[in-house]
Design a protein around this motif. Sequence first.
Motif, mmCIF file in Angstrom:
data_model
loop_
_atom_site.group_PDB
_atom_site.id
_atom_site.type_symbol
_atom_site.label_atom_id
_atom_site.label_comp_id
_atom_site.label_asym_id
_atom_site.label_seq_id
_atom_site.Cartn_x
_atom_site.Cartn_y
_atom_site.Cartn_z
ATOM 1 N N LYS A 57 0.831 -1.210 0.000
ATOM 2 C CA LYS A 57 0.000 0.000 0.000
ATOM 3 C C LYS A 57 0.866 1.261 0.000
ATOM 4 O O LYS A 57 0.531 2.236 -0.674
ATOM 5 C CB LYS A 57 -0.933 0.004 1.209
ATOM 6 N N VAL A 58 1.956 1.246 0.755
ATOM 7 C CA VAL A 58 2.857 2.402 0.788
ATOM 8 C C VAL A 58 3.382 2.688 -0.604
ATOM 9 O O VAL A 58 3.316 3.823 -1.098
ATOM 10 C CB VAL A 58 4.038 2.167 1.767
ATOM 11 N N PHE A 59 3.895 1.666 -1.267
ATOM 12 C CA PHE A 59 4.478 1.872 -2.595
ATOM 13 C C PHE A 59 3.411 2.172 -3.646
ATOM 14 O O PHE A 59 3.698 2.813 -4.653
ATOM 15 C CB PHE A 59 5.347 0.679 -3.002
ATOM 16 N N GLY A 60 2.198 1.743 -3.394
ATOM 17 C CA GLY A 60 1.114 2.028 -4.329
ATOM 18 C C GLY A 60 0.501 3.405 -4.150
ATOM 19 O O GLY A 60 -0.226 3.890 -5.018
ATOM 20 N N SER A 61 0.771 4.033 -3.020
ATOM 21 C CA SER A 61 0.176 5.352 -2.765
ATOM 22 C C SER A 61 1.224 6.383 -2.366
ATOM 23 O O SER A 61 0.938 7.301 -1.606
ATOM 24 C CB SER A 61 -0.898 5.233 -1.684
ATOM 25 N N MET A 62 2.417 6.223 -2.882
ATOM 26 C CA MET A 62 3.520 7.135 -2.538
ATOM 27 C C MET A 62 3.165 8.590 -2.820
ATOM 28 O O MET A 62 3.561 9.482 -2.071
ATOM 29 C CB MET A 62 4.789 6.764 -3.309
ATOM 30 N N HIS A 63 2.430 8.819 -3.890
ATOM 31 C CA HIS A 63 2.077 10.181 -4.285
ATOM 32 C C HIS A 63 1.181 10.884 -3.263
ATOM 33 O O HIS A 63 1.046 12.094 -3.284
ATOM 34 C CB HIS A 63 1.386 10.161 -5.651
ATOM 35 N N LYS A 64 0.572 10.131 -2.342
ATOM 36 C CA LYS A 64 -0.333 10.712 -1.352
ATOM 37 C C LYS A 64 0.396 11.356 -0.179
ATOM 38 O O LYS A 64 -0.195 12.136 0.558
ATOM 39 C CB LYS A 64 -1.313 9.657 -0.829
ATOM 40 N N TYR A 65 1.654 11.010 0.007
ATOM 41 C CA TYR A 65 2.413 11.627 1.101
ATOM 42 C C TYR A 65 2.782 13.048 0.690
ATOM 43 O O TYR A 65 3.459 13.261 -0.303
ATOM 44 C CB TYR A 65 3.665 10.807 1.441
ATOM 45 N N ARG A 66 2.345 14.013 1.482
ATOM 46 C CA ARG A 66 2.529 15.426 1.147
ATOM 47 C C ARG A 66 3.732 16.066 1.816
ATOM 48 O O ARG A 66 3.953 17.257 1.681
ATOM 49 C CB ARG A 66 1.276 16.202 1.539
ATOM 50 N N GLY A 67 4.460 15.288 2.584
ATOM 51 C CA GLY A 67 5.607 15.843 3.280
ATOM 52 C C GLY A 67 5.247 16.504 4.599
ATOM 53 O O GLY A 67 6.080 17.118 5.244
ATOM 54 N N GLU A 68 3.997 16.371 4.993
ATOM 55 C CA GLU A 68 3.545 16.935 6.269
ATOM 56 C C GLU A 68 3.726 15.874 7.347
ATOM 57 O O GLU A 68 3.252 14.762 7.216
ATOM 58 C CB GLU A 68 2.079 17.340 6.176
ATOM 59 N N GLY A 69 4.430 16.202 8.402
ATOM 60 C CA GLY A 69 4.707 15.218 9.438
ATOM 61 C C GLY A 69 5.822 14.292 8.994
ATOM 62 O O GLY A 69 6.385 14.424 7.912
ATOM 63 N N SER A 70 6.133 13.327 9.845
ATOM 64 C CA SER A 70 7.243 12.434 9.515
ATOM 65 C C SER A 70 6.796 11.353 8.537
ATOM 66 O O SER A 70 5.666 10.860 8.589
ATOM 67 C CB SER A 70 7.812 11.784 10.782
ATOM 68 N N LEU A 71 7.692 11.002 7.653
ATOM 69 C CA LEU A 71 7.446 9.940 6.685
ATOM 70 C C LEU A 71 7.212 8.622 7.413
ATOM 71 O O LEU A 71 6.286 7.868 7.088
ATOM 72 C CB LEU A 71 8.625 9.816 5.719
ATOM 73 N N GLU A 72 8.031 8.358 8.416
ATOM 74 C CA GLU A 72 7.883 7.123 9.173
ATOM 75 C C GLU A 72 6.510 7.046 9.843
ATOM 76 O O GLU A 72 5.875 5.994 9.871
ATOM 77 C CB GLU A 72 8.983 6.993 10.223
ATOM 78 N N GLY A 73 6.037 8.164 10.371
ATOM 79 C CA GLY A 73 4.714 8.207 10.990
ATOM 80 C C GLY A 73 3.611 7.914 9.983
ATOM 81 O O GLY A 73 2.647 7.213 10.280
ATOM 82 N N TRP A 74 3.769 8.444 8.769
ATOM 83 C CA TRP A 74 2.791 8.214 7.707
ATOM 84 C C TRP A 74 2.765 6.727 7.346
ATOM 85 O O TRP A 74 1.695 6.131 7.196
ATOM 86 C CB TRP A 74 3.153 9.067 6.484
ATOM 87 N N ILE A 75 3.933 6.128 7.241
ATOM 88 C CA ILE A 75 4.021 4.708 6.899
ATOM 89 C C ILE A 75 3.460 3.854 8.040
ATOM 90 O O ILE A 75 2.726 2.888 7.809
ATOM 91 C CB ILE A 75 5.472 4.316 6.541
#
Length: 186
Positions: A57-75
């Motif tokens: 799911k992470v690799f399929g929706s990479m474009h959804k991460y906006r850089g807000e907050g930590s990347l690790e937290g998003w994952i």
Amino acid sequence: MITEQSLNRIWEGCLKQERKQQELLYKVLAPRMLAACVRYAKDRDEAEDIMQEGFIKVFGSMHKYRGEGSLEGWIRRIMVHTAISRYRKLKPLVLTDELPEGVTVNMSYSESGLEAKELLTMIGQLPDNYRNVFNLYAIEGYSHQEIGETLGISELVSRTTLHRARGVLKDKLSRLKIREQYCLAS
């Protein structure tokens, strides 16, 4: 330990579909994400399946991460939602007062107190619905409203489930304490 800056550089490579960077991201974060998944799974194999599905799911929706907050937290949030989705599909939330038949808590209680590992084991032995609500609230920091939205239940059911999960844990802790006192008296 990898820094947030290093992780962001790896992420940039992932966004460019660089397989080596995707593999590196997986290798760097897999141990921490597996630890999150273990809290929602019945065993390590199931936790690994949840983690694999989460990374897909992470690799399929990479474009959804906006850089807000930590990347690790998003994952991590994706991993938690993946675990919860699995249980929502498998069975409905049912409140119970007892642990399922045959479930026992076999742990040692030392003079120095209950170890974190033992407490996590005890949490892992809660019924799925209790464990999920407890983890989301006490460990992940979700509000009851967020838990309700995530699990498809009302805030009241979330609060009730948390209260009952805590009750089961308190009961198990008191039984361990009584057992320890009995052993010390013998």
